[in-house]
Structure formats: C-alpha cells, structure tokens
Design a protein around this motif. Structure first.
Motif: not given
Length: 84
Positions: A4-5, A9-11, A17-19
């Motif tokens: 879950l961590d 972290a990936g999200a 990256l999207i920002l």
C-alpha cells in the motif's frame, strides 16, 4: 514498506509528473498567447498603415490631377500672350 505504501508513493510520483506536465503546457500556452497578442497588435497596425497609404495614394492622385489641370491652364495662358 508494504504494498500500500508503494502504491501511494507511485501515485504521488505520478501526480507530481502530471503537475509538471501541466506546468510545461501552461508555459507553452502562455507563450503562444503572448505571440497571438503581438500578432493581433501588428495586424491592427498593418491595417492602419494600409488605410493611411490608401488615403495618401488617393491624395497624391488628386494632386497630380490638379497639377495637370494647372499645367493645361498655364499652356493656354502662354499661348494667349504674344511672344516677343
């Protein structure tokens, strides 16, 4: 660190990256917007200069016609004066 961590972290990295991509797009679009405003201003000036040139050419044609008319009158007057 559990799964879950890692997903969190990936999200977070993906959101960063999207920002970053959105910021680059914003900067590019801002540059395009400024260029468009400059082009619009230049187009407006070009239209004004074109209109002014048209008016000046028209005035020049009128002046040339007036000069020709005056030259014609001058020739008539010179022909009326007896030459010595």
């Amino acid at each position: 660190m559990n799964a879950l961590d890692v997903v969190s972290a990936g999200a977070l990295v993906l959101l960063g990256l999207i920002l970053l991509i959105l910021m680059f797009q914003y900067l590019r679009l801002r540059g395009i917007w400024k260029m468009m405003l400059v082009c619009r201003s230049a187009t407006r000036w070009a239209r004004m200069w074109e209109m002014e040139n048209r008016e000046l050419r028209s005035a020049l044609r009128a002046e040339k016609a007036h000069v020709e008319q005056l030259q014609g009158k001058l020739k008539i007057l010179q022909s009326l004066i007896p030459s010595v």
